[in-house]
Design a protein around this motif. Structure first.
Motif, PDB file in Angstrom:
ATOM      1  N   HIS A  66       0.893  -1.166   0.000  1.00 57.79           N
ATOM      2  CA  HIS A  66       0.000   0.000   0.000  1.00 57.79           C
ATOM      3  C   HIS A  66       0.923   1.205   0.000  1.00 57.79           C
ATOM      4  O   HIS A  66       1.677   1.429   0.946  1.00 57.79           O
ATOM      5  CB  HIS A  66      -0.888  -0.015   1.243  1.00 57.79           C
ATOM      6  CG  HIS A  66      -1.867   1.101   1.275  1.00 57.79           C
ATOM      7  ND1 HIS A  66      -2.861   1.168   2.219  1.00 57.79           N
ATOM      8  CD2 HIS A  66      -2.035   2.207   0.509  1.00 57.79           C
ATOM      9  CE1 HIS A  66      -3.575   2.254   2.031  1.00 57.79           C
ATOM     10  NE2 HIS A  66      -3.087   2.907   0.990  1.00 57.79           N
ATOM     11  N   VAL A  74       1.403   5.728   5.037  1.00 56.74           N
ATOM     12  CA  VAL A  74       0.398   4.702   5.278  1.00 56.74           C
ATOM     13  C   VAL A  74       0.645   4.215   6.700  1.00 56.74           C
ATOM     14  O   VAL A  74       1.780   3.930   7.069  1.00 56.74           O
ATOM     15  CB  VAL A  74       0.539   3.540   4.283  1.00 56.74           C
ATOM     16  CG1 VAL A  74      -0.491   2.461   4.576  1.00 56.74           C
ATOM     17  CG2 VAL A  74       0.425   4.030   2.849  1.00 56.74           C
ATOM     18  N   ARG A 113       1.374   5.428  -0.789  1.00 58.20           N
ATOM     19  CA  ARG A 113       0.825   6.778  -0.977  1.00 58.20           C
ATOM     20  C   ARG A 113       1.977   7.712  -1.260  1.00 58.20           C
ATOM     21  O   ARG A 113       3.036   7.574  -0.654  1.00 58.20           O
ATOM     22  CB  ARG A 113       0.163   7.248   0.321  1.00 58.20           C
ATOM     23  CG  ARG A 113      -1.291   7.110   0.346  1.00 58.20           C
ATOM     24  CD  ARG A 113      -1.869   7.824   1.574  1.00 58.20           C
ATOM     25  NE  ARG A 113      -2.936   7.005   2.065  1.00 58.20           N
ATOM     26  CZ  ARG A 113      -3.068   6.546   3.289  1.00 58.20           C
ATOM     27  NH1 ARG A 113      -2.212   6.868   4.226  1.00 58.20           N
ATOM     28  NH2 ARG A 113      -4.076   5.797   3.600  1.00 58.20           N
ATOM     29  N   THR A 114       1.772   8.685  -2.091  1.00 55.68           N
ATOM     30  CA  THR A 114       2.858   9.609  -2.412  1.00 55.68           C
ATOM     31  C   THR A 114       2.850  10.862  -1.557  1.00 55.68           C
ATOM     32  O   THR A 114       3.881  11.509  -1.407  1.00 55.68           O
ATOM     33  CB  THR A 114       2.801  10.034  -3.889  1.00 55.68           C
ATOM     34  OG1 THR A 114       1.536  10.655  -4.144  1.00 55.68           O
ATOM     35  CG2 THR A 114       2.981   8.842  -4.803  1.00 55.68           C
TER      36      THR A 114
END
Length: 97
Positions: A81, A88, A83-84
């Motif tokens: 998982h 997370v 995210r930029t």
């Protein structure tokens, strides 16, 4: 990739006929425990949190530990998982939060 913390779940399934399957899995878990990353061991996989490159390094080392423990073949399932723009977290996925 990203400088934020991601989650990586790894499941190592040794393909062996001997009775030491759990010892081989434990070798992978020991690498994760000694890696310094945050992790949670579940019955089906181990979930880690940290920087992308570090978690890839730990995942590779865990696989090598299984080979070093005498396993010639394994299945490895990895889920990530990513995210930029933000980390997370483990907490956001917990039901008891």
């Amino acid at each position: 990739m990203t400088d934020k913390n991601i989650q990586l779940a790894i499941q190592v399934v040794p393909l062996t006929r001997d009775d030491k399957v759990y010892e081989k899995i434990d070798a992978a878990i020991e690498v994760i425990q000694n890696s310094g990353v945050e992790y949670v061991i579940t019955p089906m996989e181990t979930v880690m949190k940290g920087p992308y490159d570090k978690l890839q390094e730990v995942a590779r080392a865990a696989q090598q530990a299984v080979i070093d423990a005498g396993c010639e073949e394994m299945l490895v399932n990895i889920k990530m998982h990513i995210r930029t723009k933000s980390d997370v977290t483990m907490e956001e996925k917990r039901l008891d939060r």
